[in-house]
Design an enzyme around this catalytic site. Structure first.
Site, PDB file in Angstrom:
ATOM      1  N   ARG A  10       0.720  -1.182   0.129  1.00 14.66           N
ATOM      2  CA  ARG A  10      -0.014   0.088   0.013  1.00 14.66           C
ATOM      3  C   ARG A  10       0.919   1.265  -0.108  1.00 14.66           C
ATOM      4  O   ARG A  10       1.985   1.247   0.601  1.00 14.66           O
ATOM      5  CB  ARG A  10      -0.797   0.076   1.211  1.00 14.66           C
ATOM      6  CG  ARG A  10      -1.948  -1.282   1.254  1.00 14.66           C
ATOM      7  CD  ARG A  10      -2.836  -0.774   0.111  1.00 14.66           C
ATOM      8  NE  ARG A  10      -4.003   0.358   0.692  1.00 14.66           N
ATOM      9  CZ  ARG A  10      -5.240   0.090   1.431  1.00 14.66           C
ATOM     10  NH1 ARG A  10      -5.566  -0.797   1.513  1.00 14.66           N
ATOM     11  NH2 ARG A  10      -5.693   1.448   1.731  1.00 14.66           N
ATOM     12  N   GLY A  29       0.097   5.674   9.199  1.00  8.37           N
ATOM     13  CA  GLY A  29       0.850   4.272   9.588  1.00  8.37           C
ATOM     14  C   GLY A  29       2.326   4.563   9.901  1.00  8.37           C
ATOM     15  O   GLY A  29       2.925   5.547   9.504  1.00  8.37           O
ATOM     16  N   TYR A  86      -3.611 -10.652  -3.050  1.00  9.11           N
ATOM     17  CA  TYR A  86      -3.815 -10.113  -1.650  1.00  9.11           C
ATOM     18  C   TYR A  86      -4.405 -10.750  -0.589  1.00  9.11           C
ATOM     19  O   TYR A  86      -4.066 -11.234   0.301  1.00  9.11           O
ATOM     20  CB  TYR A  86      -4.570  -8.526  -1.649  1.00  9.11           C
ATOM     21  CG  TYR A  86      -4.442  -7.842  -0.315  1.00  9.11           C
ATOM     22  CD1 TYR A  86      -3.220  -7.481   0.272  1.00  9.11           C
ATOM     23  CD2 TYR A  86      -5.494  -7.260   0.280  1.00  9.11           C
ATOM     24  CE1 TYR A  86      -3.181  -6.601   1.359  1.00  9.11           C
ATOM     25  CE2 TYR A  86      -5.522  -6.700   1.557  1.00  9.11           C
ATOM     26  CZ  TYR A  86      -4.254  -6.481   1.911  1.00  9.11           C
ATOM     27  OH  TYR A  86      -4.354  -5.755   3.100  1.00  9.11           O
ATOM     28  N   ARG A 319      -9.388  -6.716   6.863  1.00  5.51           N
ATOM     29  CA  ARG A 319      -9.640  -7.790   6.111  1.00  5.51           C
ATOM     30  C   ARG A 319     -11.038  -8.356   6.281  1.00  5.51           C
ATOM     31  O   ARG A 319     -11.254  -9.602   6.227  1.00  5.51           O
ATOM     32  CB  ARG A 319      -8.516  -9.020   6.434  1.00  5.51           C
ATOM     33  CG  ARG A 319      -7.119  -8.532   6.233  1.00  5.51           C
ATOM     34  CD  ARG A 319      -6.074  -9.363   6.641  1.00  5.51           C
ATOM     35  NE  ARG A 319      -4.635  -8.657   6.866  1.00  5.51           N
ATOM     36  CZ  ARG A 319      -3.385  -9.146   7.388  1.00  5.51           C
ATOM     37  NH1 ARG A 319      -3.541 -10.184   7.726  1.00  5.51           N
ATOM     38  NH2 ARG A 319      -2.753  -8.408   7.505  1.00  5.51           N
ATOM     39  N   LYS A 387       4.694   0.031  22.185  1.00  8.76           N
ATOM     40  CA  LYS A 387       5.690   0.964  22.180  1.00  8.76           C
ATOM     41  C   LYS A 387       5.184   2.359  22.359  1.00  8.76           C
ATOM     42  O   LYS A 387       5.528   3.327  23.160  1.00  8.76           O
ATOM     43  CB  LYS A 387       6.708   1.078  21.157  1.00  8.76           C
ATOM     44  CG  LYS A 387       7.416  -0.181  21.085  1.00  8.76           C
ATOM     45  CD  LYS A 387       8.542   0.000  19.899  1.00  8.76           C
ATOM     46  CE  LYS A 387       9.558  -1.516  20.278  1.00  8.76           C
ATOM     47  NZ  LYS A 387      10.345  -1.368  19.020  1.00  8.76           N
ATOM     48  N   GLU A 388       3.750   2.579  21.817  1.00 14.22           N
ATOM     49  CA  GLU A 388       3.020   3.761  21.794  1.00 14.22           C
ATOM     50  C   GLU A 388       2.428   4.108  23.090  1.00 14.22           C
ATOM     51  O   GLU A 388       2.394   5.111  23.635  1.00 14.22           O
ATOM     52  CB  GLU A 388       2.083   3.542  20.663  1.00 14.22           C
ATOM     53  CG  GLU A 388       2.248   3.552  19.204  1.00 14.22           C
ATOM     54  CD  GLU A 388       1.445   3.183  18.168  1.00 14.22           C
ATOM     55  OE1 GLU A 388       1.799   3.121  16.913  1.00 14.22           O
ATOM     56  OE2 GLU A 388       0.243   2.812  18.472  1.00 14.22           O
ATOM     57  N   ASP A 506      43.404 -26.520  -9.126  1.00 13.85           N
ATOM     58  CA  ASP A 506      42.715 -27.482  -8.042  1.00 13.85           C
ATOM     59  C   ASP A 506      41.901 -28.331  -8.815  1.00 13.85           C
ATOM     60  O   ASP A 506      41.400 -27.858  -9.871  1.00 13.85           O
ATOM     61  CB  ASP A 506      42.262 -26.679  -7.239  1.00 13.85           C
ATOM     62  CG  ASP A 506      41.336 -27.354  -6.154  1.00 13.85           C
ATOM     63  OD1 ASP A 506      41.789 -28.535  -5.716  1.00 13.85           O
ATOM     64  OD2 ASP A 506      40.174 -27.075  -5.781  1.00 13.85           O
ATOM     65  N   ASP A 508      38.469 -30.384  -7.263  1.00 11.88           N
ATOM     66  CA  ASP A 508      37.005 -30.377  -6.900  1.00 11.88           C
ATOM     67  C   ASP A 508      36.691 -29.167  -6.428  1.00 11.88           C
ATOM     68  O   ASP A 508      37.341 -28.064  -5.917  1.00 11.88           O
ATOM     69  CB  ASP A 508      36.714 -31.069  -5.347  1.00 11.88           C
ATOM     70  CG  ASP A 508      36.928 -32.577  -5.541  1.00 11.88           C
ATOM     71  OD1 ASP A 508      35.984 -33.135  -5.978  1.00 11.88           O
ATOM     72  OD2 ASP A 508      38.265 -33.112  -5.466  1.00 11.88           O
ATOM     73  N   ASP A 687      39.538 -23.352  -5.007  1.00 11.60           N
ATOM     74  CA  ASP A 687      38.600 -22.716  -4.377  1.00 11.60           C
ATOM     75  C   ASP A 687      38.467 -22.824  -2.818  1.00 11.60           C
ATOM     76  O   ASP A 687      37.718 -22.233  -2.174  1.00 11.60           O
ATOM     77  CB  ASP A 687      37.183 -23.510  -4.900  1.00 11.60           C
ATOM     78  CG  ASP A 687      37.183 -24.763  -4.258  1.00 11.60           C
ATOM     79  OD1 ASP A 687      38.277 -25.549  -4.637  1.00 11.60           O
ATOM     80  OD2 ASP A 687      36.315 -25.249  -3.691  1.00 11.60           O
TER      81      ASP A 687
HETATM   82  C1  GDG Z   1       2.280  -5.637  11.171  1.00 12.60           C
HETATM   83  C2  GDG Z   1       2.991  -6.475  12.064  1.00 12.60           C
HETATM   84  C3  GDG Z   1       4.481  -4.953  13.381  1.00 12.60           C
HETATM   85  C4  GDG Z   1      -4.433   0.941  15.792  1.00 12.60           C
HETATM   86  N1  GDG Z   1      -5.481   1.169  16.008  1.00 12.60           N
HETATM   87  C5  GDG Z   1      -5.779   2.343  15.794  1.00 12.60           C
HETATM   88  C6  GDG Z   1      -4.723   2.708  15.148  1.00 12.60           C
HETATM   89  N2  GDG Z   1      -3.786   1.564  15.268  1.00 12.60           N
HETATM   90  C7  GDG Z   1      -2.341   1.679  14.906  1.00 12.60           C
HETATM   91  C8  GDG Z   1      -1.462   1.631  15.961  1.00 12.60           C
HETATM   92  C9  GDG Z   1      -0.229   1.161  15.544  1.00 12.60           C
HETATM   93  C10 GDG Z   1      -0.808   0.453  14.240  1.00 12.60           C
HETATM   94  O1  GDG Z   1      -2.088   0.495  14.032  1.00 12.60           O
HETATM   95  C11 GDG Z   1      -0.903  -1.337  14.781  1.00 12.60           C
HETATM   96  O2  GDG Z   1       0.643  -1.541  14.636  1.00 12.60           O
HETATM   97  P1  GDG Z   1       1.019  -3.274  15.319  1.00 12.60           P
HETATM   98  O3  GDG Z   1       2.500  -2.923  15.279  1.00 12.60           O
HETATM   99  O4  GDG Z   1       0.624  -3.387  16.507  1.00 12.60           O
HETATM  100  O5  GDG Z   1       0.244  -4.351  14.317  1.00 12.60           O
HETATM  101  P2  GDG Z   1      -0.060  -4.631  12.726  1.00 12.60           P
HETATM  102  O6  GDG Z   1      -0.997  -3.641  12.130  1.00 12.60           O
HETATM  103  O7  GDG Z   1      -0.414  -6.366  12.677  1.00 12.60           O
HETATM  104  O8  GDG Z   1       1.590  -4.410  11.914  1.00 12.60           O
HETATM  105  C12 GDG Z   1       3.338  -6.068  13.381  1.00 12.60           C
HETATM  106  C13 GDG Z   1       4.127  -3.996  12.320  1.00 12.60           C
HETATM  107  O9  GDG Z   1       3.439  -4.583  10.998  1.00 12.60           O
HETATM  108  C14 GDG Z   1       5.313  -2.858  11.979  1.00 12.60           C
HETATM  109  O10 GDG Z   1       6.258  -3.586  11.521  1.00 12.60           O
HETATM  110  O11 GDG Z   1       4.692  -4.514  14.500  1.00 12.60           O
HETATM  111  O12 GDG Z   1       3.799  -7.126  14.274  1.00 12.60           O
HETATM  112  O13 GDG Z   1       1.738  -7.312  12.393  1.00 12.60           O
HETATM  113  O14 GDG Z   1       0.492   2.070  15.025  1.00 12.60           O
HETATM  114  O15 GDG Z   1      -1.268   2.933  16.773  1.00 12.60           O
HETATM  115  N3  GDG Z   1      -4.297   3.830  14.608  1.00 12.60           N
HETATM  116  C15 GDG Z   1      -5.429   4.969  14.741  1.00 12.60           C
HETATM  117  N4  GDG Z   1      -6.636   4.585  15.082  1.00 12.60           N
HETATM  118  C16 GDG Z   1      -6.805   3.420  15.848  1.00 12.60           C
HETATM  119  O16 GDG Z   1      -7.856   2.762  16.163  1.00 12.60           O
HETATM  120  N5  GDG Z   1      -5.278   6.247  14.346  1.00 12.60           N
END
Ligand code: GDG
Length: 736
Positions: A10, A29, A86, A319, A387-388, A506, A508, A687
Site C-alpha cells: 500500500r 501508519g 492480496y 480484512r 511502544k506507543e 585444483d 573439486d 576454491d
Molecule cells: C504489522 C505486524 C508489526 C491501531 N488502532 C488504531 C490505530 N492503530 C495503529 C497503532 C499502530 C498500528 O495501528 C498497529 O501496529 P502493530 O504493530 O500493533 O500491528 P500490525 O498492524 O499487525 O502490523 C506487526 C508492524 O507491522 C510493523 O512492522 O509491529 O507485528 O503485524 O501504530 O497505533 N491508529 C489509529 N486509530 C486506531 O483506532 N489512528
C-alpha cells in the site's frame, strides 16, 4: 544523485472517491511516518497500490497525477488480482503460515499464480522507473519475489528488504509448496532486515537447509555475491506520541474532546477505578478470544475487582472480506456479550467494546488515560501498540502486560511478560499490574521510554539505509577483483607471449562441481577436452594439484599428459613419470583415529570416511547441514587431544575435516616443483582455503584466481567452476 525507491503493497496515502472526485489523505501508519523524512530529502519515490480499483485509463491517469505531487507512483491492481494475490496468497497463505496458524493456511495454485503476476508487475514498475545505481527498499510479505526479479534485471540497483511479520521456524516454513521460490525471491536483496534475531536465524536456517547455501555469521554466501541478514527492531515516532500526550493532558477538562470527557467521567465514577486497554486489528494472531477468557478468569478469581476495573477493547476492522475474520468477529462479540452479561451491573460494564478505527487524538486519549495495557497476541512480528502506550505515559505511571510471543517483548523486558495461552498467568498478571507500586511503575516506564526514544522510527530507517550502503562497499571489494573481459584479454596475450608456462589447477570446486559423494565427481568429456588442449600447448605444463587420494587421481588422469599432485602434496607424478612420495610416513596413527571417525559416522547420518595414504577424511556434505557443522566442531575438539605430539594436523575443507601428516601442503609442493625451473607465466586457480597455501607460495608475478566469494589472498575471483572452464578455453582458443 542516488535516489531511494520505497516499495510496499500500500502507498502511504489513501486515494478515495467521493462525489465523483478523487482525493487523497495521508496515512498515519508507522512506516509512512518513519520514512517520511527520507521520502522528502532523498528525492525519493514510493511505489505501491493506491488502495482503490478503477476501471478506466482516464481514472488511472487522474490518480497518477494526484499521486505525483506526493512523490508516489501507483501500481494498479484489478479486483481479481486483489482477491487472489492480496486476500489469497498474502493473507490466506503467507500470513497464517508465518504466524504459525498452519490449520488456517490455504494453498491454492490460483493464489500463487496471482502472487507471481503481481510481484512481476511491481518489479516491472521499479525496473522501469529506477535510474542507474538507485537504492530500492522493499517492504513485507506481499512482495517477497520482487528482490530477485530486480537483481536479475538490474544488478546495478542496491536492494533492501524488510519483513514486518515473523519468519517462522524451518519446520513450519518447509510446509509451503513454493518455499524455494519464496526464499530465492527474498535472496535477491543485498540486505534483509527482520525485527528480531529469532526471525533472522529462522530465515538463515531455511536458506541453508532448503537451498544449501553456506553461511558465515550474518552473511549468506550465494554463488556470485553475499546477502547480509540483520536485525532492525522497528520503532515509533516517539516525539510525536509524547507531544500529543502532553498536549491532551494539559487541556482543562472542559476543553477536552467529548470522548476524553467520557473517559474522565468513567474514571471518576468510583474512587479506585482502573482502566485496562487492549488495542489491535481484529486478527486471529492477536489472541483476542484467549485474552477475553483470561479477563473473565480474572473477574472470577479476583472478584473484589468487579466494578473497579474495566477493559476497553478496541478492535480495528481488518480484512473484512475474509471469512475467517468475519467468524472471529462473531466469536469476540459473543464472548464480550457473555462476560458483560455474567458480571455487568447497572453502573458498570466489565468490557467496553469498540469495533472501529479511532482518530489519532482519541487514540492518544485512550493510551494516556489507561492504567494498564493488556497486549497478548499469540504471535506478532513486533507490536507497535506496546511502544506507543509507553511513549504516552508522560507522568511515568502505567503498566504494560505483554505477550512473550511479540517481537516487542525482546526489547521491553521491564514489562510483565506473559505466555498468552496461559489464562491463569495472564489473569495473575492483571492482578500484579493493579497492585504495582508507583515507584515500580515509574522505574520500569522510564527505562522503556529511554530505550524507545533512543531507537525511534527515524533511527530505525536510517540504520537500515546505512547498513544497506555498507553492504555495497563489501560487495564492491569482491567485484573489483572479479575476472573481467579486459583481464582475460591481457591474460591471453601474456599466455601467448610467454616462452615457458605452468598452470596449477585444483580439482573439486575448481574444475568440477561438488557431488554428495566424492567418488561421483568423475571428470566429464568436456573437462578432458579442455585439459588436453592446454597440456598440448607448446612449452606449457599442466599441474593438477588436489587433496584427492592418489589412486583416484591416477585412475582419472594417470594416462594423461599432465603432472599430478595428490593428497595436498604428499604424492607427485610428473608427466609420463611414476608416483613419488614426497615425505614417507608410517600409518600406525590411523588405527587410533578410525574408531573415533566411525563414531561420528554413526551419529551423523549421511557422513562418511575416506582413507588416503597420508590422511583420513570425514565428509559431511550429505549430512543435515546444521548437525554436520556442529559435529565438525565437536570432531576437531575431540581429535585435537588425540593427535597431540603426533606430527599430525587438522584441515577444515569444504564440508570435510581432514587429519593429515604435517608439513605437507599444496604450497610447499608447488614451491618444490618450481625449483630449478624457469617459468615466465605462472597461474593458479583454487576454491578452498587449502589452496591459499598455494597462492601464498607462488612468485608475486603469478596470476592467482579464487573460485567463489570467500576471502582470499588470490588477486582475482571467478564465480564458479564453469567460469574456470570458460577461462581456460579462451586462453587456448586461436585468435581470429
Ligand atoms: C504489522 C505486524 C508489526 C491501531 N488502532 C488504531 C490505530 N492503530 C495503529 C497503532 C499502530 C498500528 O495501528 C498497529 O501496529 P502493530 O504493530 O500493533 O500491528 P500490525 O498492524 O499487525 O502490523 C506487526 C508492524 O507491522 C510493523 O512492522 O509491529 O507485528 O503485524 O501504530 O497505533 N491508529 C489509529 N486509530 C486506531 O483506532 N489512528
Amino acid at each position: 544523485m542516488q535516489r531511494l525507491i520505497i516499495v510496499s503493497n500500500r502507498l502511504p496515502v489513501k486515494v478515495q472517491k467521493s462525489k465523483n472526485q478523487f482525493g487523497i489523505t495521508p496515512s498515519a501508519g508507522g512506516l509512512a511516518t518513519g520514512l517520511k523524512s527520507y521520502h522528502k530529502s532523498h528525492d525519493s519515490v514510493w511505489i505501491g497500490w493506491p488502495g482503490i480499483s478503477v476501471g478506466s485509463a482516464e481514472d488511472e491517469n487522474t490518480i497518477k497525477v494526484l499521486l505525483e505531487k506526493e512523490h508516489c507512483l501507483p501500481v494498479f491492481l484489478d479486483n481479481k488480482m486483489i482477491e487472489n494475490y492480496y486476500h489469497g496468497f498474502s493473507n490466506a497463505t503467507i500470513w497464517p503460515l508465518f504466524h504459525y496458524f498452519t490449520e488456517y493456511t490455504i494453498f491454492r495454485a490460483t493464489y500463487w499464480r496471482a502472487y507471481k503476476e503481481v510481484n512481476l508487475l511491481f518489479a516491472d514498475r521499479i525496473i522501469k522507473h529506477a535510474d542507474k545505481n538507485d537504492t530500492v527498499w522493499i517492504h513485507d510479505y506481499q512482495l517477497m519475489l520482487v528482490p530477485d526479479i530486480i537483481k536479475e534485471n538490474r544488478p546495478d540497483l542496491r536492494v533492501g528488504f524488510f519483513l514486518h511479520i515473523p519468519f517462522p521456524s524451518f519446520e513450519v516454513f518447509r510446509i509451503l509448496p513454493w518455499r524455494e521460490q519464496i526464499l530465492k525471491g527474498v535472496l535477491g536483496s543485498d540486505l534483509i532486515g527482520f525485527h528480531t534475531y529469532d526471525y533472522a536465524r529462522h530465515f538463515i536456517s531455511s536458506a541453508k537447509r532448503l537451498l544449501g547455501f553456506d553461511v558465515n555469521f550474518n552473511q549468506i554466501k550465494l554463488e556470485k555475491r553475499h546477502v547480509y541478514i540483520d536485525v532492525f527492531p522497528m520503532s515509533i515516532d516517539y516525539e510525536k506520541f509524547q507531544r500529543k500526550a502532553y498536549e491532551i493532558q494539559s487541556k482543562p477538562i472542559q476543553e477536552r474532546s467529548k470522548e476524553h470527557q467520557d473517559i474522565d467521567r468513567f474514571l471518576l465514577g468510583s474512587p479506585n477505578r482502573k482502566l485496562i486497554l487492549s488495542i489491535d486489528r481484529l486478527d486471529y494472531t492477536k489472541g483476542l478470544t484467549v485474552r477475553l477468557r483470561a479477563f473473565r478468569h480474572f473477574l472470577r478469581k479476583y472478584s473484589e475487582y468487579r466494578e473497579q476495573v474495566s477493559l476497553v477493547l478496541l478492535t480495528v476492522p481488518s480484512r473484512v472480506e475474509v471469512e475467517k475474520y468475519q467468524s472471529l468477529k462473531r466469536e469476540i462479540e459473543e464472548l464480550v456479550g457473555s462476560i458483560n452479561g455474567e458480571f455487568g451491573t447497572l453502573n458498570w460494564n466489565p468490557i467496553i467494546y469498540f469495533y472501529r478505527s479511532l482518530p489519532f487524538a482519541n487514540l492518544i486519549e485512550l493510551y494516556s488515560s489507561s492504567d494498564i495495557a493488556l497486549l497478548t497476541p499469540l504471535r506478532d512480528g513486533m507490536n507497535l501498540v506496546a511502544k506507543e502506550f509507553i511513549a504516552t505515559k508522560t507522568n511515568h505511571k502505567g503498566v504494560l502486560i505483554l505477550s512473550d510471543m511479540t517481537g516487542a517483548s525482546k526489547e521491553l523486558g521491564e514489562a510483565i511478560s506473559v505466555n498468552p495461552y496461559n489464562i491463569e498467568s495472564v489473569s495473575d498478571a492483571i492482578y500484579e499490574a493493579l497492585n504495582m507500586s508507583d515507584e515500580e511503575q515509574q522505574r520500569t516506564i522510564s527505562i522503556m521510554q529511554e530505550r524507545i526514544k533512543r531507537y525511534d522510527i527515524y533511527k530505525w530507517a536510517s540504520e537500515f539505509i546505512e547498513s544497506l550502503g555498507k553492504t555495497e562497499k563489501k560487495q564492491a571489494e569482491y567485484q573489483a577483483r572479479k575476472v573481467s573481459d579486459d583481464f582475460i584479454r591481457t591474460l591471453k596475450s601474456e599466455f601467448t607471449k610467454a616462452q615457458s608456462k605452468v598452470l596449477f589447477l585444483d580439482y573439486d570446486g575448481t574444475l568440477q562441481k561438488f557431488y554428495d559423494h566424492p567418488k561421483a565427481a568423475i571428470p566429464d568429456k568436456e573437462l578432458y577436452e579442455i585439459l588436453d588442449i592446454i597440456a598440448s600447448v607448446q612449452q606449457t605444463e599442466l599441474v593438477l594439484i588436489s587433496g584427492r587420494d592418489k589412486d583416484t587421481f591416477n585412475e582419472w588422469f594417470g594416462d594423461q599428459n599432465y603432472t599430478l599432485i595428490a593428497e595436498h602434496g604428499a604424492w607427485i607424478k610428473q608427466r609420463e613419470g611414476k608416483w613419488k612420495e614426497r615425505k614417507s610416513v608410517h600409518s600406525d596413527w590411523k588405527e587410533n583415529l578410525i574408531p573415533v571417525l566411525e563414531s561420528y559416522v554413526d551419529r551423523t547420518p549421511g557422513s562418511l570416511i575416506e582413507e588416503k595414504t597420508h590422511s583420513l577424511v570425514w565428509h559431511y556434505r550429505k549430512a543435515d547441514i546444521e548437525l554436520g557443522a556442529l559435529r565438525a566442531l565437536e570432531l576437531q575438539d575431540d581429535i585435537s587431544n588425540i593427535i597431540l605430539n603426533q606430527d599430525l594436523e587438522i584441515l577444515e575443507g569444504n564440508k570435510v575435516i581432514e587429519i593429515k601428516i604435517t608439513g605437507i601442503n599444496k604450497g610447499n609442493a608447488a614451491f618444490d616443483y618450481l625449483q630449478n625451473r624457469n617459468f615466465d607465466f605462472i597461474m593458479a586457480i583454487g576454491d578452498d582455503w587449502t589452496d591459499e597455501y598455494l597462492f601464498q607460495e607462488l612468485p608475486i608475478t603469478s596470476y592467482t584466481i579464487k573460485v567463489g566469494t570467500d576471502k582470499s589472498i588470490a588477486k582475482y575471483y571467478v564465480d564458479n567452476y564453469k567460469d574456470v572452464r570458460e577461462l581456460l578455453r579462451t586462453l587456448t582458443k586461436k585468435s581470429k
